[in-house]
Scaffold this active site. Structure first.
Site, short mmCIF file in Angstrom:
data_model
loop_
_atom_site.label_atom_id
_atom_site.label_comp_id
_atom_site.label_asym_id
_atom_site.label_seq_id
_atom_site.Cartn_x
_atom_site.Cartn_y
_atom_site.Cartn_z
N ALA A 112 22.82 -15.28 13.06
CA ALA A 112 23.05 -14.22 12.07
C ALA A 112 22.95 -12.85 12.72
O ALA A 112 23.77 -11.96 12.48
CB ALA A 112 22.06 -14.35 10.92
N ASP A 113 21.94 -12.66 13.55
CA ASP A 113 21.79 -11.41 14.31
C ASP A 113 23.02 -11.14 15.16
O ASP A 113 23.59 -10.05 15.16
CB ASP A 113 20.58 -11.50 15.24
CG ASP A 113 19.30 -11.01 14.59
OD1 ASP A 113 19.38 -10.23 13.64
OD2 ASP A 113 18.23 -11.40 15.06
N LEU A 114 23.40 -12.14 15.95
CA LEU A 114 24.50 -11.96 16.90
C LEU A 114 25.81 -11.65 16.18
O LEU A 114 26.56 -10.75 16.57
CB LEU A 114 24.65 -13.21 17.76
CG LEU A 114 23.46 -13.53 18.68
CD1 LEU A 114 23.65 -14.89 19.33
CD2 LEU A 114 23.28 -12.46 19.73
#
Length: 394
Positions: free
Chosen positions: A168-170
């Site tokens: 999700a971050d990436l």
């Protein structure tokens, strides 16, 4: 610092990000030549990056290459004024504060757009800039759970399982960088900047892709399928005599080639496996029959045999084995920079451009390494810089 000549070299980016999603976004721009200034708190005020690990650690180093470093106290009026001075000539600002923080500091999009209407301002958050969850702190695993990913990851009946990377971050960072480049392209027509927004929750929901559309269009709620593909059968993990491999033999023609390469013409004659629907209905029996054969020889044997037959397949590597693979080496995803002072190997970009490829030209900056240099470019004298340091503005 060497100039990172590239397709984005005419753009200046002010990097206010921390942790992972924001630095991922800025790394996409820096690797293609954008002039990035990484802004951090002065040494005496710096509390470190809460999730980025130590500055000298591999995680931080891989996220922050190709940048210059400036320290700036954004909690002081003079620090904010200095940021606005930088923003006057910058093209992009990227931040991933909680939504209310930038407004409280006076460095939100509306405030900076007043000093530079051409500014493209990108914000990455956990849940969006407004709405009922806007004030909540964002974290990758929380987004994986709320975005539906953990409910379809893992073995059937196992319970929710997180993915082994901060997906999700990436993805939020990568999508934000895409939004920035779209806004820069549009600015060439309108002459105006705009506010680009992405969030971990939005990114994770989008990444569900066909699983999301199955619900939206067909009303099907996907469940955990483990290593079995939910719709392409047989596709999954099969044990060999010395490990495991993936086989993807969906569709009648590929399935026929797979069975023949395995020496299992009997499976083609089995009425249960004649059609896609039948193979889906009797998935467990089919997988067991395939694995009965694959366990009789090595992964390398079956990878070679199935590839020769035109059946998609491959070994299941550990990370060290992946980087040792000849095709991975050929693609150059591991990129070493030796500038005469130190040598380090970074994870390179997965996008190849024939004339203007990504380049890694500098190691991550030390905290505030280029502060004096950047301030001199803004017209400050050394005496003025020393005064700013003494008062912990920089």
């Amino acid at each position: 610092m060497p100039e990172a000549a590239g397709p984005l070299s005419r753009y200046t980016v002010l990097d206010l990000t921390r942790v992972r999603s924001g630095p991922t976004c800025v790394r996409q721009l820096a690797d293609y030549g954008a002039k990035v200034i990484k802004i951090e708190m002065p040494p005496a005020l710096d509390e470190g990056d809460p999730m980025g690990g130590p500055r000298e650690g591999s995680d931080f180093q891989n996220l922050h290459r190709n940048k210059r470093g400036l320290t700036l106290n954004l909690k002081s009026p003079e620090g904010v004024a200095l940021l606005k001075k930088l923003a006057e000539t910058a093209d992009v600002v990227v931040e991933n504060f909680r939504p209310d923080v930038k407004t409280r500091l006076g460095i939100d999009y509306e405030s900076l757009a007043k000093v530079n209407p051409r500014l493209v301002y990108a914000s990455i958050s956990g849940f969006g800039q407004d709405g009922p969850y806007a004030a909540r702190p964002g974290f990758d695993q929380i987004a994986q759970g709320m975005g539906g990913l953990m409910s379809i990851t893992g073995l059937p009946g196992q319970g929710p399982v997180r993915v082994g990377i901060p997906v999700a971050d990436l993805c939020a960072g990568i999508f934000a960088s895409q939004g920035i480049m779209i806004a820069l392209l549009e600015r060439e027509v309108s002459g105006k900047g705009q506010w680009v927004q992405s969030s971990l929750l939005q990114a994770q929901a989008f990444m569900l892709d066909f699983q999301a559309s199955r619900w939206l269009m067909e009303g099907q709620v996907a469940k955990q399928a483990g290593n079995n593909h939910p719709t392409s059968i047989p596709t999954g993990v099969f044990q060999t005599s010395d490990g495991y491999m993936n086989i993807a033999a969906s569709g009648n023609r590929i399935w026929e080639r797979c069975a023949k390469a395995l020496g299992r013409d009997d499976l083609l004659a089995d009425q249960r496996f004649k059609t896609n629907g039948g193979r889906s209905q009797h998935r467990d029996a089919l997988n067991a029959a395939i694995e009965e054969t694959t366990r009789s020889n090595t992964t390398a044997h079956w990878v070679n045999a199935l590839n020769e037959a035109g059946v998609p397949c491959g070994p299941i590597y550990r990370i060290d084995e992946m980087f040792a693979d000849p095709q991975v080496k050929h693609l150059g995803i591991a990129t070493t920079l030796d500038d005469g002072k130190r040598s380090a190997t970074y994870v390179g970009q997965p996008i190849a451009l024939s004339r203007t490829p990504a380049r890694i030209v500098s190691h991550p900056p030390e905290l505030g390494e280029h502060t004096d240099e950047i301030l001199r470019e803004l017209g400050y004298s050394q005496a003025e810089i020393n005064d700013l340091r003494a008062r912990q503005v920089v």
